[in-house]
Design a protein around this motif. Structure first.
Motif, PDB file in Angstrom:
ATOM      1  N   ILE A 247       0.653  -1.485   0.217  1.00  0.00           N
ATOM      2  CA  ILE A 247       0.028  -0.022   0.067  1.00  0.00           C
ATOM      3  C   ILE A 247       0.966   1.361   0.074  1.00  0.00           C
ATOM      4  O   ILE A 247       0.641   2.036  -0.743  1.00  0.00           O
ATOM      5  CB  ILE A 247      -0.976   0.082   1.252  1.00  0.00           C
ATOM      6  N   ARG A 248       1.878   1.096   0.722  1.00  0.00           N
ATOM      7  CA  ARG A 248       2.709   2.436   0.811  1.00  0.00           C
ATOM      8  C   ARG A 248       3.374   2.736  -0.612  1.00  0.00           C
ATOM      9  O   ARG A 248       3.665   3.705  -1.018  1.00  0.00           O
ATOM     10  CB  ARG A 248       3.834   2.170   1.982  1.00  0.00           C
ATOM     11  N   ALA A 249       4.014   1.452  -1.238  1.00  0.00           N
ATOM     12  CA  ALA A 249       4.484   1.487  -2.555  1.00  0.00           C
ATOM     13  C   ALA A 249       3.440   2.215  -3.690  1.00  0.00           C
ATOM     14  O   ALA A 249       3.750   3.147  -4.159  1.00  0.00           O
ATOM     15  CB  ALA A 249       4.834   0.299  -3.011  1.00  0.00           C
ATOM     16  N   CYS A 250       2.361   1.712  -3.403  1.00  0.00           N
ATOM     17  CA  CYS A 250       1.138   2.187  -4.416  1.00  0.00           C
ATOM     18  C   CYS A 250       1.081   3.881  -4.113  1.00  0.00           C
ATOM     19  O   CYS A 250       0.910   4.662  -4.921  1.00  0.00           O
ATOM     20  CB  CYS A 250      -0.211   1.409  -3.976  1.00  0.00           C
ATOM     21  N   TYR A 251       0.978   4.186  -2.786  1.00  0.00           N
ATOM     22  CA  TYR A 251       0.798   5.579  -2.505  1.00  0.00           C
ATOM     23  C   TYR A 251       1.858   6.475  -3.018  1.00  0.00           C
ATOM     24  O   TYR A 251       1.750   7.600  -3.628  1.00  0.00           O
ATOM     25  CB  TYR A 251       0.641   5.745  -0.907  1.00  0.00           C
ATOM     26  N   GLU A 252       3.077   5.968  -2.772  1.00  0.00           N
ATOM     27  CA  GLU A 252       4.446   6.770  -2.972  1.00  0.00           C
ATOM     28  C   GLU A 252       4.368   6.570  -4.786  1.00  0.00           C
ATOM     29  O   GLU A 252       4.827   7.962  -5.092  1.00  0.00           O
ATOM     30  CB  GLU A 252       5.773   5.942  -2.833  1.00  0.00           C
ATOM     31  N   THR A 253       4.054   5.868  -5.279  1.00  0.00           N
ATOM     32  CA  THR A 253       3.951   5.927  -6.759  1.00  0.00           C
ATOM     33  C   THR A 253       3.213   6.999  -7.427  1.00  0.00           C
ATOM     34  O   THR A 253       3.308   7.599  -8.473  1.00  0.00           O
ATOM     35  CB  THR A 253       3.590   4.555  -7.399  1.00  0.00           C
ATOM     36  N   HIS A 254       1.920   7.013  -6.610  1.00  0.00           N
ATOM     37  CA  HIS A 254       0.879   7.770  -7.300  1.00  0.00           C
ATOM     38  C   HIS A 254       0.424   9.113  -6.699  1.00  0.00           C
ATOM     39  O   HIS A 254      -0.345   9.756  -7.313  1.00  0.00           O
ATOM     40  CB  HIS A 254      -0.668   6.938  -7.462  1.00  0.00           C
ATOM     41  N   LYS A 255       1.074   9.403  -5.450  1.00  0.00           N
ATOM     42  CA  LYS A 255       0.592  10.649  -4.697  1.00  0.00           C
ATOM     43  C   LYS A 255       0.818  11.703  -5.493  1.00  0.00           C
ATOM     44  O   LYS A 255       0.156  12.728  -5.351  1.00  0.00           O
ATOM     45  CB  LYS A 255       1.363  10.667  -3.449  1.00  0.00           C
ATOM     46  N   ASN A 256       1.778  11.855  -6.420  1.00  0.00           N
ATOM     47  CA  ASN A 256       1.926  13.134  -7.111  1.00  0.00           C
ATOM     48  C   ASN A 256       1.549  13.049  -8.546  1.00  0.00           C
ATOM     49  O   ASN A 256       1.696  13.935  -9.376  1.00  0.00           O
ATOM     50  CB  ASN A 256       3.341  13.232  -7.349  1.00  0.00           C
ATOM     51  N   ASP A 257       0.445  12.083  -8.885  1.00  0.00           N
ATOM     52  CA  ASP A 257      -0.231  11.970 -10.230  1.00  0.00           C
ATOM     53  C   ASP A 257      -1.071  13.205 -10.448  1.00  0.00           C
ATOM     54  O   ASP A 257      -1.419  13.850  -9.471  1.00  0.00           O
ATOM     55  CB  ASP A 257      -1.094  10.782 -10.146  1.00  0.00           C
ATOM     56  N   GLU A 258      -0.968  13.495 -11.600  1.00  0.00           N
ATOM     57  CA  GLU A 258      -1.443  14.624 -12.052  1.00  0.00           C
ATOM     58  C   GLU A 258      -2.706  15.252 -11.437  1.00  0.00           C
ATOM     59  O   GLU A 258      -3.306  14.960 -10.518  1.00  0.00           O
ATOM     60  CB  GLU A 258      -1.489  14.874 -13.537  1.00  0.00           C
ATOM     61  N   ALA A 259      -3.482  16.280 -12.233  1.00  0.00           N
ATOM     62  CA  ALA A 259      -4.586  17.037 -11.794  1.00  0.00           C
ATOM     63  C   ALA A 259      -5.717  16.022 -11.082  1.00  0.00           C
ATOM     64  O   ALA A 259      -6.480  16.796 -10.075  1.00  0.00           O
ATOM     65  CB  ALA A 259      -5.254  17.647 -12.916  1.00  0.00           C
ATOM     66  N   ILE A 260      -5.860  14.846 -11.436  1.00  0.00           N
ATOM     67  CA  ILE A 260      -6.781  14.011 -10.935  1.00  0.00           C
ATOM     68  C   ILE A 260      -6.142  12.961  -9.974  1.00  0.00           C
ATOM     69  O   ILE A 260      -5.858  11.573 -10.471  1.00  0.00           O
ATOM     70  CB  ILE A 260      -7.632  13.217 -12.160  1.00  0.00           C
ATOM     71  N   PRO A 261      -6.212  13.069  -8.672  1.00  0.00           N
ATOM     72  CA  PRO A 261      -5.303  12.235  -7.896  1.00  0.00           C
ATOM     73  C   PRO A 261      -6.002  10.756  -7.666  1.00  0.00           C
ATOM     74  O   PRO A 261      -7.439  11.027  -7.819  1.00  0.00           O
ATOM     75  CB  PRO A 261      -5.196  13.050  -6.457  1.00  0.00           C
ATOM     76  N   PRO A 262      -5.340   9.936  -7.552  1.00  0.00           N
ATOM     77  CA  PRO A 262      -5.897   8.493  -7.596  1.00  0.00           C
ATOM     78  C   PRO A 262      -6.424   8.207  -6.303  1.00  0.00           C
ATOM     79  O   PRO A 262      -6.263   8.922  -5.276  1.00  0.00           O
ATOM     80  CB  PRO A 262      -4.764   7.636  -7.728  1.00  0.00           C
ATOM     81  N   GLN A 263      -7.224   7.161  -6.100  1.00  0.00           N
ATOM     82  CA  GLN A 263      -7.884   6.852  -4.662  1.00  0.00           C
ATOM     83  C   GLN A 263      -7.349   5.509  -4.421  1.00  0.00           C
ATOM     84  O   GLN A 263      -7.459   4.666  -5.137  1.00  0.00           O
ATOM     85  CB  GLN A 263      -9.533   6.796  -5.003  1.00  0.00           C
ATOM     86  N   ILE A 264      -6.859   5.535  -3.258  1.00  0.00           N
ATOM     87  CA  ILE A 264      -6.301   4.016  -2.617  1.00  0.00           C
ATOM     88  C   ILE A 264      -7.558   3.683  -1.565  1.00  0.00           C
ATOM     89  O   ILE A 264      -7.840   4.455  -0.967  1.00  0.00           O
ATOM     90  CB  ILE A 264      -5.148   4.179  -1.842  1.00  0.00           C
ATOM     91  N   VAL A 265      -7.994   2.353  -2.067  1.00  0.00           N
ATOM     92  CA  VAL A 265      -9.408   2.141  -1.430  1.00  0.00           C
ATOM     93  C   VAL A 265      -9.115   0.955  -0.370  1.00  0.00           C
ATOM     94  O   VAL A 265      -8.301  -0.060  -1.044  1.00  0.00           O
ATOM     95  CB  VAL A 265     -10.633   1.819  -2.246  1.00  0.00           C
ATOM     96  N   ILE A 266      -9.336   0.974   0.772  1.00  0.00           N
ATOM     97  CA  ILE A 266      -9.112  -0.351   1.611  1.00  0.00           C
ATOM     98  C   ILE A 266     -10.565  -1.065   1.886  1.00  0.00           C
ATOM     99  O   ILE A 266     -11.333  -0.491   2.534  1.00  0.00           O
ATOM    100  CB  ILE A 266      -8.263   0.081   2.889  1.00  0.00           C
ATOM    101  N   TYR A 267     -10.759  -2.202   1.421  1.00  0.00           N
ATOM    102  CA  TYR A 267     -11.829  -2.917   1.929  1.00  0.00           C
ATOM    103  C   TYR A 267     -11.628  -3.472   3.321  1.00  0.00           C
ATOM    104  O   TYR A 267     -10.821  -4.370   3.524  1.00  0.00           O
ATOM    105  CB  TYR A 267     -12.037  -4.208   0.930  1.00  0.00           C
ATOM    106  N   GLY A 268     -12.342  -2.827   4.333  1.00  0.00           N
ATOM    107  CA  GLY A 268     -12.026  -3.206   5.560  1.00  0.00           C
ATOM    108  C   GLY A 268     -13.087  -2.506   6.648  1.00  0.00           C
ATOM    109  O   GLY A 268     -13.784  -1.998   6.487  1.00  0.00           O
ATOM    110  N   LYS A 269     -12.697  -2.877   7.819  1.00  0.00           N
ATOM    111  CA  LYS A 269     -13.622  -2.171   8.934  1.00  0.00           C
ATOM    112  C   LYS A 269     -12.882  -0.991   9.481  1.00  0.00           C
ATOM    113  O   LYS A 269     -11.921  -0.902   9.981  1.00  0.00           O
ATOM    114  CB  LYS A 269     -13.495  -3.289  10.171  1.00  0.00           C
ATOM    115  N   PRO A 270     -13.539   0.183   9.339  1.00  0.00           N
ATOM    116  CA  PRO A 270     -13.101   1.565   9.964  1.00  0.00           C
ATOM    117  C   PRO A 270     -12.781   1.436  11.161  1.00  0.00           C
ATOM    118  O   PRO A 270     -13.448   0.733  12.045  1.00  0.00           O
ATOM    119  CB  PRO A 270     -14.198   2.398   9.451  1.00  0.00           C
ATOM    120  N   GLY A 271     -11.603   1.865  11.702  1.00  0.00           N
ATOM    121  CA  GLY A 271     -11.035   1.953  12.953  1.00  0.00           C
ATOM    122  C   GLY A 271     -10.694   0.488  13.682  1.00  0.00           C
ATOM    123  O   GLY A 271     -10.143   0.649  14.809  1.00  0.00           O
ATOM    124  N   HIS A 272     -10.615  -0.446  12.906  1.00  0.00           N
ATOM    125  CA  HIS A 272      -9.907  -1.735  13.159  1.00  0.00           C
ATOM    126  C   HIS A 272      -8.299  -1.595  13.378  1.00  0.00           C
ATOM    127  O   HIS A 272      -7.943  -0.713  12.252  1.00  0.00           O
ATOM    128  CB  HIS A 272     -10.132  -2.764  11.983  1.00  0.00           C
TER     129      HIS A 272
END
Ligand code: SF4
Length: 299
Positions: free
Chosen positions: A106-131
């Motif tokens: 997940i960190r590698a995905c974030y680091e790769t895409h965090k500076n993507d141009e005008a439309i930033p990508p979304q990292i989505v986690i299928y999980g329980k909030p607060g877990h």
């Protein structure tokens, strides 16, 4: 009454490893654990008797330098390591290697895409909030990841932007596949056709347990499911067992067997050869299932 304990139930590899680390570190001196080492109150109490002190984030910020803190199998966000470093706290990292690998992806995905141009990508986690595991995963994205629990929450996503989907390790494979299908359908009608990458990062030591448990539930006339009341994995697995065998009862301690003893005895009156199975979640210790078995036999 014929009683058997499910051979597949009990701690998964990651939890076993964390508990072994706690026991061996306790032999060297005082030890804190950030959060319950496992979602099972009975096992936490057993380790606390050996000297393990469970702390929360507020406690972490006030511990003296050189304190030793164990991080449990669920893993932690980078901020926890940072706080420990600032305070001179020694970390004993028992993060499950499977969770660690997922954090790294997940960190590698974030680091790769965090500076993507005008439309930033979304990292989505299928999980329980607060877990706890999900908090650790979100931390890898500077808390920008969107956590969703079901298809009902898909409206929170922007279907004009790229989506990178990961899963908490203990979620259901079916739920993940349902999400992938629903997202794909929505993207098909999106005119911008953004990237959609999905990564099934569900731990098979949990996913495989559903089928094994359901087979065990069906092979018995009565099922006693032993689990901690704080464990989401225990609730999910109990529900699967209940689907497979309606005579399934949830207990979190040997004493709670007494709540169901009359019902169990009624079933045995009509079927003296009834088989009773005892099983549990990935957070249920074997010794606790054995204690439940002993209590059940002591009628
Ligand atoms: S369920 Fe899987 S990922 Fe989670 S702690 Fe156990 S072995 Fe590790």
């Amino acid at each position: 009454m014929k009683i058997s304990i499910d051979e597949h139930s009990g701690f998964c590899f990651g939890v076993t490893r964390a508990i072994q680390a706690a026991e061996s570190e306790l032999e060297k001196g005082s030890l804190y654990c950030l959060g319950d080492i496992v979602h099972n109150g009975q096992e936490v109490a057993r380790l606390e008797l050996k000297g393990l002190a469970t702390i929360d984030y507020d406690d972490l910020r006030t511990l003296p330098a050189h304190s030793r803190v164990l991080l449990r199998a669920h893993g932690e966000p980078p901020s926890t390591y940072w706080i420990a470093k600032q305070r001179g706290i020694e970390i004993i990292d028992a993060t499950c290697p499977v969770v660690k690998k997922l954090q790294d992806r997940i960190r590698a995905c974030y680091e790769t895409h965090k500076n993507d141009e005008a439309i930033p990508p979304q990292i989505v986690i299928y999980g329980k909030p607060g877990h706890a595991e999900v908090i650790g995963l979100q931390g890898q994205t500077n808390n920008t990841a969107i956590v969703i629990e079901s298809v009902d929450q898909l409206d929170r996503l922007d279907f004009t932007r790229a989506i990178y989907l990961f899963s908490q390790t203990t979620k259901s494979v079916e739920g993940f596949q349902e999400l992938v299908s629903s997202i794909s359908r929505r993207l098909e009608i999106s005119t911008s056709r953004p990237v959609f990458e999905y990564h099934d990062t569900i731990c098979r030591s949990v996913a495989n347990r559903v089928k094994e448990l359901q087979a065990f539930a069906q092979a018995n006339d009565i099922l006693i499911f032993v689990g901690g009341t704080k464990s989401s994995n225990a609730k999910v697995l109990y529900n699967h067992c209940k689907e497979a065998n309606e005579n399934t009862y949830f207990v979190s301690s040997a004493d709670e067997i007494e709540d169901f003893r009359l019902k169990i005895e009624d079933i045995i009156k009509t079927n003296p050869d009834a088989k009773v199975g005892i099983c549990g979640a990935t957070s249920t210790p074997l010794w606790l299932m054995e204690a439940v078995s002993e209590r059940l036999s002591a009628s």
